[in-house]
Design a protein around this motif. Structure first.
Motif, PDB file in Angstrom:
ATOM      1  N   GLU A  49       2.991  -4.854  -8.554  1.00  0.00           N
ATOM      2  CA  GLU A  49       3.231  -6.233  -8.134  1.00  0.00           C
ATOM      3  C   GLU A  49       4.662  -6.415  -7.618  1.00  0.00           C
ATOM      4  O   GLU A  49       4.884  -7.015  -6.573  1.00  0.00           O
ATOM      5  CB  GLU A  49       2.953  -7.202  -9.286  1.00  0.00           C
ATOM      6  N   HIS A  50       5.643  -5.874  -8.351  1.00  0.00           N
ATOM      7  CA  HIS A  50       7.035  -5.998  -7.904  1.00  0.00           C
ATOM      8  C   HIS A  50       7.235  -5.263  -6.578  1.00  0.00           C
ATOM      9  O   HIS A  50       7.905  -5.772  -5.676  1.00  0.00           O
ATOM     10  CB  HIS A  50       7.998  -5.456  -8.964  1.00  0.00           C
ATOM     11  N   LEU A  51       6.649  -4.087  -6.461  1.00  0.00           N
ATOM     12  CA  LEU A  51       6.788  -3.324  -5.223  1.00  0.00           C
ATOM     13  C   LEU A  51       6.193  -4.091  -4.046  1.00  0.00           C
ATOM     14  O   LEU A  51       6.819  -4.206  -2.992  1.00  0.00           O
ATOM     15  CB  LEU A  51       6.132  -1.954  -5.367  1.00  0.00           C
ATOM     16  N   TRP A  52       5.012  -4.647  -4.213  1.00  0.00           N
ATOM     17  CA  TRP A  52       4.360  -5.389  -3.134  1.00  0.00           C
ATOM     18  C   TRP A  52       5.155  -6.649  -2.795  1.00  0.00           C
ATOM     19  O   TRP A  52       5.384  -6.951  -1.622  1.00  0.00           O
ATOM     20  CB  TRP A  52       2.921  -5.745  -3.544  1.00  0.00           C
ATOM     21  N   ARG A  53       5.580  -7.374  -3.822  1.00  0.00           N
ATOM     22  CA  ARG A  53       6.295  -8.645  -3.644  1.00  0.00           C
ATOM     23  C   ARG A  53       7.637  -8.449  -2.929  1.00  0.00           C
ATOM     24  O   ARG A  53       8.098  -9.345  -2.227  1.00  0.00           O
ATOM     25  CB  ARG A  53       6.501  -9.278  -5.024  1.00  0.00           C
ATOM     26  N   THR A  54       8.271  -7.293  -3.107  1.00  0.00           N
ATOM     27  CA  THR A  54       9.593  -7.056  -2.526  1.00  0.00           C
ATOM     28  C   THR A  54       9.536  -6.251  -1.226  1.00  0.00           C
ATOM     29  O   THR A  54      10.566  -5.892  -0.679  1.00  0.00           O
ATOM     30  CB  THR A  54      10.522  -6.345  -3.528  1.00  0.00           C
ATOM     31  N   TRP A  55       8.331  -5.963  -0.745  1.00  0.00           N
ATOM     32  CA  TRP A  55       8.136  -5.245   0.519  1.00  0.00           C
ATOM     33  C   TRP A  55       8.089  -6.277   1.634  1.00  0.00           C
ATOM     34  O   TRP A  55       7.396  -7.292   1.519  1.00  0.00           O
ATOM     35  CB  TRP A  55       6.817  -4.493   0.477  1.00  0.00           C
ATOM     36  N   HIS A  56       8.803  -6.055   2.704  1.00  0.00           N
ATOM     37  CA  HIS A  56       8.856  -7.010   3.815  1.00  0.00           C
ATOM     38  C   HIS A  56       7.441  -7.258   4.348  1.00  0.00           C
ATOM     39  O   HIS A  56       6.688  -6.308   4.577  1.00  0.00           O
ATOM     40  CB  HIS A  56       9.764  -6.468   4.926  1.00  0.00           C
ATOM     41  N   PRO A  57       7.065  -8.518   4.543  1.00  0.00           N
ATOM     42  CA  PRO A  57       5.708  -8.832   5.012  1.00  0.00           C
ATOM     43  C   PRO A  57       5.330  -8.133   6.327  1.00  0.00           C
ATOM     44  O   PRO A  57       4.159  -7.845   6.550  1.00  0.00           O
ATOM     45  CB  PRO A  57       5.733 -10.352   5.207  1.00  0.00           C
ATOM     46  N   ARG A  58       6.306  -7.836   7.158  1.00  0.00           N
ATOM     47  CA  ARG A  58       6.033  -7.181   8.442  1.00  0.00           C
ATOM     48  C   ARG A  58       5.622  -5.718   8.279  1.00  0.00           C
ATOM     49  O   ARG A  58       4.922  -5.170   9.129  1.00  0.00           O
ATOM     50  CB  ARG A  58       7.285  -7.298   9.317  1.00  0.00           C
ATOM     51  N   THR A  59       6.049  -5.071   7.182  1.00  0.00           N
ATOM     52  CA  THR A  59       5.803  -3.632   7.039  1.00  0.00           C
ATOM     53  C   THR A  59       5.010  -3.247   5.787  1.00  0.00           C
ATOM     54  O   THR A  59       4.652  -2.086   5.638  1.00  0.00           O
ATOM     55  CB  THR A  59       7.143  -2.859   7.009  1.00  0.00           C
ATOM     56  N   ARG A  60       4.731  -4.185   4.909  1.00  0.00           N
ATOM     57  CA  ARG A  60       4.084  -3.820   3.650  1.00  0.00           C
ATOM     58  C   ARG A  60       2.603  -3.509   3.848  1.00  0.00           C
ATOM     59  O   ARG A  60       1.934  -4.126   4.675  1.00  0.00           O
ATOM     60  CB  ARG A  60       4.298  -4.875   2.590  1.00  0.00           C
ATOM     61  N   PRO A  61       2.113  -2.562   3.062  1.00  0.00           N
ATOM     62  CA  PRO A  61       0.684  -2.234   3.111  1.00  0.00           C
ATOM     63  C   PRO A  61      -0.127  -3.325   2.413  1.00  0.00           C
ATOM     64  O   PRO A  61       0.428  -4.156   1.689  1.00  0.00           O
ATOM     65  CB  PRO A  61       0.605  -0.917   2.343  1.00  0.00           C
ATOM     66  N   SER A  62      -1.422  -3.316   2.609  1.00  0.00           N
ATOM     67  CA  SER A  62      -2.268  -4.316   1.949  1.00  0.00           C
ATOM     68  C   SER A  62      -2.298  -4.080   0.439  1.00  0.00           C
ATOM     69  O   SER A  62      -2.461  -5.020  -0.330  1.00  0.00           O
ATOM     70  CB  SER A  62      -3.680  -4.298   2.524  1.00  0.00           C
ATOM     71  N   GLN A  63      -2.150  -2.830   0.029  1.00  0.00           N
ATOM     72  CA  GLN A  63      -2.085  -2.482  -1.393  1.00  0.00           C
ATOM     73  C   GLN A  63      -1.015  -1.420  -1.576  1.00  0.00           C
ATOM     74  O   GLN A  63      -0.809  -0.584  -0.705  1.00  0.00           O
ATOM     75  CB  GLN A  63      -3.411  -1.934  -1.897  1.00  0.00           C
ATOM     76  N   VAL A  64      -0.373  -1.430  -2.731  1.00  0.00           N
ATOM     77  CA  VAL A  64       0.624  -0.415  -3.060  1.00  0.00           C
ATOM     78  C   VAL A  64      -0.054   0.636  -3.926  1.00  0.00           C
ATOM     79  O   VAL A  64      -0.598   0.312  -4.987  1.00  0.00           O
ATOM     80  CB  VAL A  64       1.826  -1.030  -3.809  1.00  0.00           C
ATOM     81  N   ALA A  65      -0.039   1.861  -3.453  1.00  0.00           N
ATOM     82  CA  ALA A  65      -0.639   2.963  -4.207  1.00  0.00           C
ATOM     83  C   ALA A  65       0.457   3.731  -4.944  1.00  0.00           C
ATOM     84  O   ALA A  65       1.512   4.019  -4.377  1.00  0.00           O
ATOM     85  CB  ALA A  65      -1.388   3.891  -3.263  1.00  0.00           C
ATOM     86  N   LEU A  66       0.214   4.033  -6.205  1.00  0.00           N
ATOM     87  CA  LEU A  66       1.145   4.823  -7.007  1.00  0.00           C
ATOM     88  C   LEU A  66       0.448   6.100  -7.447  1.00  0.00           C
ATOM     89  O   LEU A  66      -0.748   6.097  -7.736  1.00  0.00           O
ATOM     90  CB  LEU A  66       1.592   4.035  -8.240  1.00  0.00           C
ATOM     91  N   ASP A  67       1.205   7.176  -7.500  1.00  0.00           N
ATOM     92  CA  ASP A  67       0.668   8.447  -7.963  1.00  0.00           C
ATOM     93  C   ASP A  67       0.943   8.565  -9.460  1.00  0.00           C
ATOM     94  O   ASP A  67       2.092   8.753  -9.863  1.00  0.00           O
ATOM     95  CB  ASP A  67       1.329   9.598  -7.207  1.00  0.00           C
ATOM     96  N   PRO A  68      -0.084   8.455 -10.305  1.00  0.00           N
ATOM     97  CA  PRO A  68       0.135   8.479 -11.748  1.00  0.00           C
ATOM     98  C   PRO A  68       0.608   9.834 -12.273  1.00  0.00           C
ATOM     99  O   PRO A  68       1.096   9.928 -13.397  1.00  0.00           O
ATOM    100  CB  PRO A  68      -1.235   8.110 -12.329  1.00  0.00           C
ATOM    101  N   SER A  69       0.510  10.870 -11.455  1.00  0.00           N
ATOM    102  CA  SER A  69       0.955  12.193 -11.916  1.00  0.00           C
ATOM    103  C   SER A  69       2.466  12.377 -11.788  1.00  0.00           C
ATOM    104  O   SER A  69       3.032  13.309 -12.337  1.00  0.00           O
ATOM    105  CB  SER A  69       0.236  13.298 -11.139  1.00  0.00           C
ATOM    106  N   ILE A  70       3.131  11.477 -11.062  1.00  0.00           N
ATOM    107  CA  ILE A  70       4.586  11.588 -10.878  1.00  0.00           C
ATOM    108  C   ILE A  70       5.292  10.839 -12.000  1.00  0.00           C
ATOM    109  O   ILE A  70       5.040   9.666 -12.250  1.00  0.00           O
ATOM    110  CB  ILE A  70       5.026  11.023  -9.519  1.00  0.00           C
ATOM    111  N   ARG A  71       6.210  11.551 -12.658  1.00  0.00           N
ATOM    112  CA  ARG A  71       7.063  10.937 -13.686  1.00  0.00           C
ATOM    113  C   ARG A  71       8.492  10.951 -13.154  1.00  0.00           C
ATOM    114  O   ARG A  71       9.104  12.006 -13.006  1.00  0.00           O
ATOM    115  CB  ARG A  71       6.978  11.695 -15.009  1.00  0.00           C
TER     116      ARG A  71
END
Length: 125
Positions: A49-71
């Motif tokens: 939610e924070h990632l999507w909310r802080t992504w510029h509306p002109r360039t943000r994807p429709s959904q933010v995908a995260l890789d759960p295997s990355i720590r």
């Protein structure tokens, strides 16, 4: 996590005094670097939610995908150009470490309506 746990962004400040209020929408980032650090912290905690909310509306994807295997394990700011409270744009060069590697990136930020947004990035990988 306790109130005194250091923020994952590497600022040396407790999470509740650093990125916590930004992720909880209690306040906005004052600078491009502060927004960048909060976005790194959002990746650490899986806060789409924070990632999507802080992504510029002109360039943000429709959904933010995260890789759960990355720590994510650390953040080092290499350079900051502009992005102060009175600027309209800024660039933050950083290295984000994770288990098994690191991501080197030059992120661009833009201010719109008094709020900082992540615009886009160039990766050095």
């Amino acid at each position: 996590m306790t109130l005194d746990d250091p923020c994952p962004c590497g600022s040396g400040t407790p999470y509740d005094d650093c990125c916590g209020p930004l992720l909880a929408t209690e306040r906005l980032a004052a600078t491009a670097e502060e927004l960048m650090r909060s976005r790194y912290t959002a990746y650490c905690y899986g806060n789409r939610e924070h990632l999507w909310r802080t992504w510029h509306p002109r360039t943000r994807p429709s959904q933010v995908a995260l890789d759960p295997s990355i720590r994510w394990t650390g953040l080092r700011i290499v350079d900051v150009r502009d992005g102060a409270a009175d600027d309209d744009s800024g660039v933050v060069d950083f290295v984000a470490s994770y288990d098994g590697g690191e991501l080197r990136e030059r992120s661009r930020f833009a201010k719109r309506g008094g709020r900082w947004f992540y615009l886009d990035a160039e990766s050095d990988d």
